[in-house]
Write a protein that holds these residues in place. Structure first.
Motif, short mmCIF file in Angstrom:
data_model
loop_
_atom_site.label_atom_id
_atom_site.label_comp_id
_atom_site.label_asym_id
_atom_site.label_seq_id
_atom_site.Cartn_x
_atom_site.Cartn_y
_atom_site.Cartn_z
N UNK A 139 3.07 2.81 8.15
CA UNK A 139 3.28 3.20 7.30
C UNK A 139 4.90 4.08 7.28
N UNK A 195 1.17 12.30 1.12
CA UNK A 195 0.29 12.96 1.42
C UNK A 195 0.31 14.24 1.58
N UNK A 240 -0.23 -1.91 10.49
CA UNK A 240 0.45 -1.61 9.40
C UNK A 240 0.64 -0.46 9.60
N UNK A 259 -6.11 4.90 12.14
CA UNK A 259 -7.24 3.62 11.45
C UNK A 259 -7.83 2.61 11.88
N UNK A 290 3.19 1.12 3.48
CA UNK A 290 3.36 0.05 3.87
C UNK A 290 2.44 -1.58 3.76
N UNK A 320 0.54 -0.96 0.00
CA UNK A 320 -0.01 -0.06 -0.15
C UNK A 320 1.33 1.05 0.05
N UNK A 324 -6.37 1.32 14.93
CA UNK A 324 -5.36 1.14 15.75
C UNK A 324 -4.82 2.97 16.06
N UNK A 336 2.95 2.38 18.65
CA UNK A 336 1.12 2.42 18.14
C UNK A 336 0.44 1.59 19.04
N UNK A 361 -1.63 18.74 10.32
CA UNK A 361 -1.28 17.29 10.16
C UNK A 361 -1.06 17.28 8.41
N UNK A 362 -0.38 15.83 8.24
CA UNK A 362 -0.58 15.30 7.00
C UNK A 362 -2.54 14.71 6.41
N UNK A 404 3.09 9.82 15.89
CA UNK A 404 4.40 10.07 15.18
C UNK A 404 4.81 11.43 15.57
N UNK A 418 -6.78 0.72 5.03
CA UNK A 418 -5.21 0.81 5.09
C UNK A 418 -5.04 2.51 5.65
N UNK A 419 -5.56 3.08 4.36
CA UNK A 419 -6.04 4.40 5.14
C UNK A 419 -5.50 5.17 6.85
N UNK A 420 -4.61 5.69 7.01
CA UNK A 420 -4.52 6.56 7.80
C UNK A 420 -5.10 7.76 7.48
N UNK A 421 -5.42 8.34 9.10
CA UNK A 421 -5.63 10.23 9.52
C UNK A 421 -4.98 10.75 10.87
N UNK A 422 -4.65 11.84 10.10
CA UNK A 422 -3.66 12.40 11.24
C UNK A 422 -4.52 13.65 12.05
N UNK A 423 -4.19 14.08 12.81
CA UNK A 423 -4.06 14.84 13.54
C UNK A 423 -4.36 16.24 13.24
N UNK A 459 -4.12 12.40 3.84
CA UNK A 459 -3.72 11.46 2.96
C UNK A 459 -4.84 12.36 0.96
N UNK A 487 2.73 14.73 16.09
CA UNK A 487 0.60 13.93 15.32
C UNK A 487 0.42 12.79 15.55
N UNK A 489 -1.68 5.65 16.77
CA UNK A 489 0.11 6.06 16.90
C UNK A 489 -0.07 7.42 17.19
#
Lengths: 113, 114
Positions: free
Chosen positions: A101, A36, A99, B94, A93, A32, B32, B49, A43-44, B36, B101-106, A46, B90, B34
């Motif tokens: 990244x 970003x 998972x 997820x 990932x 995957x 999940x 994580x 924050x980044x 960073x 698989x998409x990861x979303x950030x604050x 997607x 950060x 995380x």
């Protein structure tokens, strides 16, 4: 060990031009590959993502090209605009419960008006 | 819809002081989570994580610790801050479902240790 290498570190493009950012990965277990976009102090977010079963994915002005044999993928921004000026990160990932990244080092894009 | 809250937005702390950064996610369950860290002009480094309450995995040995006291709450802590702890922190989440698989950030916390 840096598992995702990103280049260039910075990029300056004229408005209307094409911005190209490249990434290379080492771990063949990665399945995957997202990109970003990050604005200063934020924050980044997607932008677009691809899986290795396709060679290209396009969403509006943004296209990912993927070369599985070369273990490389790139982001193309067509008709670049000053509002696209930001830092772009590629990432990868692999399957697993967490998972995590792994990110590239980032590319600071400046689009001149 | 899902949202992630992270606070404070900025923080200035003296060396040796404690730290507590909090992150909460709304609109999802059993995500999940995380943490960073991003140094100025640098990439994102995964610190911790969590795949569930009380389950914390550390990626980098350091002066920080993390805890997950509730399903949608993730806390980053330190007992004594170092100058090298400065950076942009950060939180991200997820969905754990297959194919997500998409990861979303604050929005991040800018920490300056002086």
């Amino acid at each position: 060990q840096q598992q995702v290498k990103q280049s260039p570190q910075s990029l300056i493009v004229q408005k209307g031009g094409i911005s190209i950012i490249n990434c290379a990965y080492e771990n063949t277990a990665f399945d995957y590959f997202p990109w970003y976009q990050q604005f200063p102090g934020k924050g980044p977010a997607l932008l677009i993502a691809i899986r290795p079963d396709v060679s290209e994915k396009k969403e509006g002005r943004f296209t990912i090209s993927f070369n599985k044999s070369a273990k490389q993928f790139s982001l193309h921004i067509m008709d670049s605009q000053p509002g696209d000026s930001a830092t772009y990160f590629c990432a990868a990932s692999k399957p697993g419960s967490a998972r995590q990244l792994t990110f590239g080092s980032g590319t600071q894009l400046t689009v001149l008006p | 819809s899902q949202t992630i809250h992270q606070w404070p937005a900025t923080l200035v702390q003296p060396v040796g002081s404690p730290l507590s950064l909090e992150c909460t996610v709304e609109g999802t369950s059993n995500p999940n989570l995380y943490w960073y860290r991003q140094a100025a002009g640098r990439g994102l480094q995964l610190l911790f994580y969590s795949v569930g309450i009380g389950q914390i995995s550390s990626e980098v040995p350091q002066n920080l610790s993390a805890s997950r006291p509730q399903d949608r709450q993730f806390i980053l802590s330190s007992k004594k801050l170092l100058l090298s702890d400065s950076g942009f922190y950060l939180c991200a989440w997820r969905d754990r479902g297959r194919g997500n698989e998409k990861l979303f950030f604050g929005s991040g916390t800018q920490l300056s240790v002086l």
